[in-house]
Enzyme design. Structure first.
Site, PDB file in Angstrom:
ATOM      1  N   HIS A  52       0.732  -1.480  -0.352  1.00 46.92           N
ATOM      2  CA  HIS A  52       0.310   0.262   0.019  1.00 46.92           C
ATOM      3  C   HIS A  52       1.222   1.202  -0.103  1.00 46.92           C
ATOM      4  O   HIS A  52       2.036   0.920   0.526  1.00 46.92           O
ATOM      5  CB  HIS A  52      -1.134  -0.474   1.043  1.00 46.92           C
ATOM      6  CG  HIS A  52      -0.541  -0.095   2.303  1.00 46.92           C
ATOM      7  ND1 HIS A  52       0.708  -0.738   3.021  1.00 46.92           N
ATOM      8  CD2 HIS A  52      -0.567   1.184   3.399  1.00 46.92           C
ATOM      9  CE1 HIS A  52       1.450  -0.528   4.392  1.00 46.92           C
ATOM     10  NE2 HIS A  52       0.444   0.841   4.612  1.00 46.92           N
ATOM     11  N   HIS A  54       1.470   3.700   2.012  1.00 50.23           N
ATOM     12  CA  HIS A  54       2.086   4.471   2.953  1.00 50.23           C
ATOM     13  C   HIS A  54       3.468   5.137   3.023  1.00 50.23           C
ATOM     14  O   HIS A  54       4.025   3.953   2.858  1.00 50.23           O
ATOM     15  CB  HIS A  54       1.536   3.808   4.539  1.00 50.23           C
ATOM     16  CG  HIS A  54       0.335   4.348   4.646  1.00 50.23           C
ATOM     17  ND1 HIS A  54      -0.490   3.477   5.771  1.00 50.23           N
ATOM     18  CD2 HIS A  54      -0.225   5.836   4.478  1.00 50.23           C
ATOM     19  CE1 HIS A  54      -1.459   4.165   5.899  1.00 50.23           C
ATOM     20  NE2 HIS A  54      -1.917   5.012   5.004  1.00 50.23           N
ATOM     21  N   ASP A  56       6.052   4.300   5.041  1.00 52.86           N
ATOM     22  CA  ASP A  56       6.504   3.470   6.004  1.00 52.86           C
ATOM     23  C   ASP A  56       7.421   2.063   5.258  1.00 52.86           C
ATOM     24  O   ASP A  56       7.398   1.238   5.506  1.00 52.86           O
ATOM     25  CB  ASP A  56       6.226   3.630   7.310  1.00 52.86           C
ATOM     26  CG  ASP A  56       4.470   2.529   7.881  1.00 52.86           C
ATOM     27  OD1 ASP A  56       3.783   3.465   6.448  1.00 52.86           O
ATOM     28  OD2 ASP A  56       4.424   2.100   8.642  1.00 52.86           O
ATOM     29  N   HIS A  57       6.267   2.269   3.745  1.00 54.87           N
ATOM     30  CA  HIS A  57       5.730   0.961   2.770  1.00 54.87           C
ATOM     31  C   HIS A  57       7.137   1.348   0.857  1.00 54.87           C
ATOM     32  O   HIS A  57       7.422   0.162   1.077  1.00 54.87           O
ATOM     33  CB  HIS A  57       4.637   0.352   2.769  1.00 54.87           C
ATOM     34  CG  HIS A  57       3.951  -0.145   4.027  1.00 54.87           C
ATOM     35  ND1 HIS A  57       4.349  -1.678   4.551  1.00 54.87           N
ATOM     36  CD2 HIS A  57       3.833   1.009   5.318  1.00 54.87           C
ATOM     37  CE1 HIS A  57       3.630  -1.449   6.277  1.00 54.87           C
ATOM     38  NE2 HIS A  57       3.229  -0.109   6.557  1.00 54.87           N
ATOM     39  N   HIS A 110      -7.915  -0.899   5.789  1.00 53.74           N
ATOM     40  CA  HIS A 110      -6.212   0.271   6.342  1.00 53.74           C
ATOM     41  C   HIS A 110      -6.042   1.383   5.175  1.00 53.74           C
ATOM     42  O   HIS A 110      -6.450   2.475   5.393  1.00 53.74           O
ATOM     43  CB  HIS A 110      -5.347  -0.517   6.589  1.00 53.74           C
ATOM     44  CG  HIS A 110      -4.011   0.190   6.475  1.00 53.74           C
ATOM     45  ND1 HIS A 110      -4.178   0.660   8.168  1.00 53.74           N
ATOM     46  CD2 HIS A 110      -3.055   0.216   6.601  1.00 53.74           C
ATOM     47  CE1 HIS A 110      -2.436   1.149   8.030  1.00 53.74           C
ATOM     48  NE2 HIS A 110      -1.735   0.950   7.098  1.00 53.74           N
ATOM     49  N   ASP A 129      -0.193  -4.038   6.225  1.00 54.43           N
ATOM     50  CA  ASP A 129      -0.890  -3.257   7.590  1.00 54.43           C
ATOM     51  C   ASP A 129      -2.552  -3.562   7.387  1.00 54.43           C
ATOM     52  O   ASP A 129      -3.309  -3.145   8.545  1.00 54.43           O
ATOM     53  CB  ASP A 129      -0.646  -1.715   7.449  1.00 54.43           C
ATOM     54  CG  ASP A 129       1.191  -1.336   7.504  1.00 54.43           C
ATOM     55  OD1 ASP A 129       1.756  -2.210   7.620  1.00 54.43           O
ATOM     56  OD2 ASP A 129       0.992   0.123   8.022  1.00 54.43           O
ATOM     57  N   HIS A 167       4.568  -4.424  10.968  1.00 51.12           N
ATOM     58  CA  HIS A 167       4.934  -4.009  11.272  1.00 51.12           C
ATOM     59  C   HIS A 167       5.338  -4.796  13.447  1.00 51.12           C
ATOM     60  O   HIS A 167       4.649  -6.290  12.893  1.00 51.12           O
ATOM     61  CB  HIS A 167       3.854  -3.125  11.878  1.00 51.12           C
ATOM     62  CG  HIS A 167       4.223  -1.410  11.340  1.00 51.12           C
ATOM     63  ND1 HIS A 167       4.884  -0.421  11.661  1.00 51.12           N
ATOM     64  CD2 HIS A 167       3.644  -1.478  10.020  1.00 51.12           C
ATOM     65  CE1 HIS A 167       4.129   0.235  10.307  1.00 51.12           C
ATOM     66  NE2 HIS A 167       3.544   0.049   9.947  1.00 51.12           N
TER      67      HIS A 167
END
Ligand code: ZN
Ligand code: FE
Length: 261
Positions: A52, A54, A56-57, A110, A129, A167
């Site tokens: 996805h 975001h 942090d990905h 999400h 996530d 995570h």
């Protein structure tokens, strides 16, 4: 296929896949730890995969792509916000990579463009996530109904599936799960395991889908509806008894409680 895990940022996991002398990365939050990992082994990078959009990905996409000329693959409907995307994956598509067949599963909730990558050949799932150990992702864009349906979709995969999520959240998730499902022996046992691993700074990822079905409160709403007496959270229990709630309503309520936890 071998899977290697690189912890990054606060609690992210980047996963490196290796098969037939080729290398892929799933959800590179940043590039430097991936580059270091590859250089230590004298490997190059062949593919970049994203679950996805975001940061942090996908934060490492651009730097990794320019260094290795490796294409970026992500969901077609999210292509507009996945940096440097080259190949657009469709829901249910079988993407073949070397000796691996990977099915793309659209699992909104999400975010509205979240996918899971199910490597059928190896019984390995990258859940991003969406499905965490004993928890699920926050509803940043989607609805509780979408997340509920997405988790139902994942829970129908073979129970032996090894799940790699984005995570390290297991300990906090288990603490929350125990509040409502405190008599669940599988959960109590799993929490013990998780605490031991975390004390030694070990990862609790991957985990099997089978363990999840027994311990993840977000996958146990059917059981809770049938066995409301098993719920150890007093307010939740009485709210259920007063309202004759549906499975989805209960799911949404648990998600809300988790947000406030
Ligand atoms: Zn996310
Ligand atoms: Fe994330």
């Amino acid at each position: 296929m071998q899977v290697f895990q690189i912890p990054d940022l606060e609690d992210n996991y980047i996963h490196v896949l290796r098969t037939k002398g080729k290398t892929a990365v799933v959800d590179p939050s940043t590039a430097p730890p991936v580059n270091q990992f590859l250089q230590e082994r004298n490997w190059s990078l062949d593919v970049i995969l994203n679950t996805h959009h975001h940061h942090d990905h996908v934060g490492g996409n651009a730097e990794l792509k320019s260094k290795w000329q490796s294409p970026v693959l992500g969901f077609s409907k999210d292509a507009y916000r996945i940096p440097k995307i080259d190949q657009k994956l469709e829901d249910q598509q079988d993407w073949t990579w070397e000796d691996q067949v990977c099915q793309v599963l659209f699992i909104p909730g999400h975010t509205l463009g979240h996918i899971a990558l199910w490597f059928k050949t190896s019984s390995i799932l990258f859940s991003g996530d969406t499905l965490f150990s004993m928890g699920c992702g926050r509803l940043f864009e989607g609805t509780a109904k979408q997340m509920f349906e997405s988790l139902n979709k994942l829970s129908q995969l073979p129970p032996e599936t090894q799940v790699y999520c984005g995570h390290e959240y297991s300990e906090a998730n288990a603490e929350f799960a125990l509040l409502i499902d405190g008599n669940n022996q599988d959960l109590i046992h799993r929490m013990k395991n998780v605490r031991e691993k975390r004390k030694q700074e070990k990862s609790t990822v991957p985990f099997s889908l089978e363990e999840e079905l027994k311990t993840n409160p977000f996958l146990r709403t059917k059981y809770f509806i049938k066995n409301p007496e098993s719920i150890t959270h007093r307010e939740l229990k009485s709210w259920m008894e007063d309202n004759f709630v549906s499975e989805l309503e209960l799911f949404a309520q648990i998600r809300l409680m988790k947000d406030q936890f």
